[in-house]
Structures are given as C-alpha cells and as structure tokens.
Design an enzyme around this catalytic site. Structure first.
Site, PDB file in Angstrom:
ATOM      1  N   GLU A 288       0.839  -1.209   0.000  1.00  0.00           N
ATOM      2  CA  GLU A 288       0.000   0.000   0.000  1.00  0.00           C
ATOM      3  C   GLU A 288       0.867   1.249   0.000  1.00  0.00           C
ATOM      4  O   GLU A 288       1.799   1.330   0.799  1.00  0.00           O
ATOM      5  CB  GLU A 288      -0.930  -0.012   1.216  1.00  0.00           C
ATOM      6  CG  GLU A 288      -1.938  -1.148   1.120  1.00  0.00           C
ATOM      7  CD  GLU A 288      -2.971  -1.165   2.245  1.00  0.00           C
ATOM      8  OE1 GLU A 288      -2.944  -0.269   3.111  1.00  0.00           O
ATOM      9  OE2 GLU A 288      -3.802  -2.078   2.239  1.00  0.00           O
TER      10      GLU A 288
ATOM     11  N   HIS B  74      -7.836   1.849   1.225  1.00  0.00           N
ATOM     12  CA  HIS B  74      -7.833   1.488   2.654  1.00  0.00           C
ATOM     13  C   HIS B  74      -8.645   2.507   3.463  1.00  0.00           C
ATOM     14  O   HIS B  74      -8.148   3.067   4.449  1.00  0.00           O
ATOM     15  CB  HIS B  74      -6.395   1.382   3.179  1.00  0.00           C
ATOM     16  CG  HIS B  74      -6.278   0.515   4.401  1.00  0.00           C
ATOM     17  ND1 HIS B  74      -5.184  -0.286   4.657  1.00  0.00           N
ATOM     18  CD2 HIS B  74      -7.125   0.320   5.457  1.00  0.00           C
ATOM     19  CE1 HIS B  74      -5.364  -0.909   5.812  1.00  0.00           C
ATOM     20  NE2 HIS B  74      -6.535  -0.569   6.306  1.00  0.00           N
TER      21      HIS B  74
HETATM   22  P1  NAD Z   1     -12.194 -10.115  15.061  1.00  0.00           P
HETATM   23  O1  NAD Z   1     -10.988 -10.572  15.798  1.00  0.00           O
HETATM   24  O2  NAD Z   1     -13.396  -9.700  15.844  1.00  0.00           O
HETATM   25  O3  NAD Z   1     -12.662 -11.261  14.035  1.00  0.00           O
HETATM   26  C1  NAD Z   1     -11.781 -12.002  13.265  1.00  0.00           C
HETATM   27  C2  NAD Z   1     -12.370 -13.391  13.112  1.00  0.00           C
HETATM   28  O4  NAD Z   1     -11.523 -14.150  12.234  1.00  0.00           O
HETATM   29  C3  NAD Z   1     -12.438 -14.176  14.427  1.00  0.00           C
HETATM   30  O5  NAD Z   1     -13.734 -14.685  14.630  1.00  0.00           O
HETATM   31  C4  NAD Z   1     -11.412 -15.289  14.255  1.00  0.00           C
HETATM   32  O6  NAD Z   1     -11.755 -16.481  14.920  1.00  0.00           O
HETATM   33  C5  NAD Z   1     -11.441 -15.464  12.746  1.00  0.00           C
HETATM   34  N1  NAD Z   1     -10.243 -16.117  12.211  1.00  0.00           N
HETATM   35  C6  NAD Z   1      -8.948 -15.945  12.583  1.00  0.00           C
HETATM   36  N2  NAD Z   1      -8.147 -16.739  11.836  1.00  0.00           N
HETATM   37  C7  NAD Z   1      -8.958 -17.404  10.977  1.00  0.00           C
HETATM   38  C8  NAD Z   1      -8.716 -18.381   9.975  1.00  0.00           C
HETATM   39  N3  NAD Z   1      -7.481 -18.824   9.717  1.00  0.00           N
HETATM   40  N4  NAD Z   1      -9.784 -18.875   9.293  1.00  0.00           N
HETATM   41  C9  NAD Z   1     -11.047 -18.451   9.584  1.00  0.00           C
HETATM   42  N5  NAD Z   1     -11.325 -17.542  10.541  1.00  0.00           N
HETATM   43  C10 NAD Z   1     -10.296 -17.021  11.216  1.00  0.00           C
HETATM   44  O7  NAD Z   1     -11.690  -8.934  14.125  1.00  0.00           O
HETATM   45  P2  NAD Z   1     -12.598  -7.840  13.371  1.00  0.00           P
HETATM   46  O8  NAD Z   1     -12.769  -6.663  14.256  1.00  0.00           O
HETATM   47  O9  NAD Z   1     -13.790  -8.497  12.823  1.00  0.00           O
HETATM   48  O10 NAD Z   1     -11.601  -7.404  12.217  1.00  0.00           O
HETATM   49  C11 NAD Z   1     -11.165  -8.323  11.218  1.00  0.00           C
HETATM   50  C12 NAD Z   1      -9.978  -7.752  10.474  1.00  0.00           C
HETATM   51  O11 NAD Z   1     -10.418  -6.626   9.687  1.00  0.00           O
HETATM   52  C13 NAD Z   1      -8.907  -7.135  11.375  1.00  0.00           C
HETATM   53  O12 NAD Z   1      -7.993  -8.083  11.861  1.00  0.00           O
HETATM   54  C14 NAD Z   1      -8.247  -6.112  10.499  1.00  0.00           C
HETATM   55  O13 NAD Z   1      -7.127  -6.689   9.876  1.00  0.00           O
HETATM   56  C15 NAD Z   1      -9.304  -5.795   9.446  1.00  0.00           C
HETATM   57  N6  NAD Z   1      -9.735  -4.388   9.494  1.00  0.00           N
HETATM   58  C16 NAD Z   1      -9.559  -3.614   8.393  1.00  0.00           C
HETATM   59  C17 NAD Z   1      -9.950  -2.290   8.405  1.00  0.00           C
HETATM   60  C18 NAD Z   1      -9.777  -1.399   7.190  1.00  0.00           C
HETATM   61  O14 NAD Z   1      -9.627  -0.201   7.356  1.00  0.00           O
HETATM   62  N7  NAD Z   1      -9.802  -1.940   5.970  1.00  0.00           N
HETATM   63  C19 NAD Z   1     -10.513  -1.737   9.565  1.00  0.00           C
HETATM   64  C20 NAD Z   1     -10.719  -2.567  10.671  1.00  0.00           C
HETATM   65  C21 NAD Z   1     -10.328  -3.890  10.627  1.00  0.00           C
END
Ligand code: NAD
Length: 310
Positions: free
Chosen positions: A264, A282
């Site tokens: 990025e 992003h």
């Molecule tokens: P979270 O921790 O609440 O949920 C993540 C889920 O993924 C969990 O339920 C976990 O068990 C599951 N998981 C982990 N490894 C896995 C795998 N190998 N296979 C299947 N499931 C798996 O997190 P969230 O708040 O829902 O956020 C998810 C992701 O979104 C964050 O880690 C972050 O990287 C990304 N995010 C991006 C932005 C953006 O600006 N684009 C903003 C916020 C979050």
C-alpha cells in the site's frame, strides 16, 4: 483522575483522544508523520506508544524504548506491531476492537452494491458522455448467498446488515461461531471450500496471520462460482493478488472489490486496471464516527491501564 507519563503518537488520530490524554495530565508528543529514523530516538523516554496502521513497531523500536509499558493501536489489526516481542518485555498491547466495526461493514455493503449494480462504470461512463443504460443490467442482493470468512466483530455486523437486505448467510471461522448469532441471522456454518462453492458474494474478515496469508489463492479461487464476487476489507496479504489477477482476467470469477492491498499504496497496476475490479484506498475505517470512537477508546484504555499499573 490525574496520571503521569509521556506518550508519543506516531500516526494521525482524531484530536478527541489527544485532548482526553492531556486532560488526564499526560505529556503528549504528537508526531503524525514521524519516520523510522526519527522514531527510534523519539521513543527513548516514552511510557506509551500510540499508532494507527502506518507506523511499524518493530523489535528495534521496542528496544529503543526502555520505559515503554503500553503500545496502543487506534484501530483493530495488530499486524504492524511485533506483539510477540512486546509480550516478552511485559508490554501491554491495546487496540480499539469494535470502533471500526460499523464503518467497515458499511463499506462492504457499498462495494457489494457497486459490483452488482455497476455503479463505478455507470458514473465513469456518464462523465465522458456515455449513456450505458442497456449495457449495465445489474443483479440484486436480495436472495443471494453471502459467504463471510471470519465471523468476528466485523463479519457478524456485515451479516446483520446483509440480512436486512434479505441476503442468505454462510459463515466460516476457525473458532465456533456464537450460536445465538447463528440463530438470530439464520447463518449456515460450514467449511471454507463449501462456503466458496456456494456463495454469490464472498467477504473476508480474518486478521492477517501465518495461517491467513494467501488464504485466497489459486486453489481457493477455483472453488468460487464464475458469477461470484470477492470483497476484501481485512488485510491485503489475505489474497494472493497474482492469482486474483488470473481469476479476474480469465473471468473465472465475476469481479472483486478491494480496500486493502499486498503493498500500500498498490503497485500492481495490471490488477488494478482490470474492468471487473473496484478499489478503494484502505478507507474502510475512515469515517468521522469511527475515528472519533477509536481515538476515545484508546485514550481511555491507556489512562485506565496506567492507573491500574502504577
Ligand atoms: P475479530 O478478531 O473480531 O474477528 C476475526 C475473526 O476471524 C475471528 O472470529 C477469528 O476467529 C477469525 N479467524 C482468525 N483466523 C482465521 C482463519 N485462519 N480462518 C477463519 N477464521 C479465522 O476482528 P474484526 O474486528 O472483525 O476485524 C477483522 C480484520 O479486519 C482485522 O484483523 C483487520 O485486519 C481488518 N480491518 C480492516 C480495516 C480497514 O480499514 N480496511 C478496519 C478494521 C479492521
């Protein structure tokens, strides 16, 4: 309640958090554009380091900050922080887990509608004098299957909104998905392959880890329907962009929408210029509401942690 300590904030954050920290008596060094060379000297006397996603907190930065007790991320993903090394040093790592949940979810819905109704193409066409009415016959979300990979905070919230649009939900997670939630939205829980084979839209919400890097690759893409769309707002490295380029250019899947990229800003122009991909820089968490909430939550968590550990 007053608390002592010196904080460096290394990325741009909403001012509300800065004012909460200052009001609590903390000395705040706000350096939103700090570069790694400067950072390594700036952290020397700090008790707390606050970042968003731009600044990387590596082993070297941690070693340069002997007083640091807390590293805080104004956001969710912790992949820009060496959390294992921080742990060995007894440093608390904090994040604002739910602050971006709604903002990210709404962007996912926006991307699904953009893909299914060709909104970007319609907009581009009309601006250059092209009336693409006949060409742009879309499809509706109602009744379609939405596959959610990673049914955590954001995945669950996307599901709730999609349910209101009368979509059907399929979920895959490595951990058991909350039963109450499954009943509430009528989600079908399944394995990754079955999810990919049966979804009209697939949205990724897993954190970046060794297990999730390139979770979407040539093999997993091959399970998707040729009419299906892929959306990624989690982390760029979840998808092998070269395999996605092949799948999109050979029309093995219908389209994709990406908010995050392997590098990025992205350099993979071959992929970005395909007609069946939509990209945003992003911005999933870039709403006034999400930024304010994340900044407030982190400021309050930092103060609370300093108070309880003194
Ligand atoms: P979270 O921790 O609440 O949920 C993540 C889920 O993924 C969990 O339920 C976990 O068990 C599951 N998981 C982990 N490894 C896995 C795998 N190998 N296979 C299947 N499931 C798996 O997190 P969230 O708040 O829902 O956020 C998810 C992701 O979104 C964050 O880690 C972050 O990287 C990304 N995010 C991006 C932005 C953006 O600006 N684009 C903003 C916020 C979050």
């Amino acid at each position: 309640m007053q608390v002592e300590g010196r904080i460096i904030i290394c990325d741009a954050i909403d001012e509300i958090g800065i004012s909460i920290l200052k009001k609590a008596g903390l000395i705040v060094d706000y350096k939103p554009d700090v570069e790694p060379d400067d950072l390594i000297t700036s952290v020397r006397d700090c008790d707390v380091i606050i970042v968003r996603s731009r600044t990387k907190i590596t082993k070297d930065i941690i070693d340069a900050a002997p007083n640091v007790k807390i590293i805080a991320r104004v956001g969710v993903g912790l992949d820009n922080i060496d959390t294992n090394y921080a742990d060995t040093k007894g440093i608390r790592v904090l994040n604002a887990a739910e602050a971006a949940m709604n903002a990210v979810s709404e962007l996912v819905i926006g991307h699904m509608l953009s893909l299914s109704r060709n909104i970007p193409k319609a907009n581009d066409g009309i601006k250059v004098g092209r009336w693409l009415k006949k060409e742009l016959v879309g499809s509706e979300l109602r009744g379609k299957y939405l596959g959610i990979i990673g049914v955590g905070n954001i995945g669950r919230n996307v599901g709730r909104i999609a349910k209101c649009l009368r979509m059907n939900l399929i979920g895959y997670d490595i951990f058991p998905i909350n039963q109450e939630y499954v009943r509430e939205v009528g989600m079908i829980k399944t394995d990754l392959k079955t999810l990919l084979e049966n979804s009209d839209f697939v949205t990724c919400h897993v954190p970046l880890s060794a297990e999730t890097k390139y979770l979407i690759n040539s093999e997993t893409l091959s399970y998707m329907k040729p009419t299906a769309y892929l959306i990624n707002t989690s982390r760029g490295e979840i998808i092998d962009e070269q395999s996605l380029f092949i799948a999109l250019s050979e029309k093995r899947i219908a389209g994709a929408a990406l908010d995050v990229f392997e590098v990025e800003p992205p350099t993979n122009t071959e992929l970005l210029q395909l007609p069946n991909i939509i990209c945003t820089p992003h911005i999933a968490a870039q709403t006034k509401e999400a930024q304010e909430l994340a900044s407030t939550v982190i400021a309050e968590k930092v103060i609370q942690t300093l108070l309880t550990n003194r």
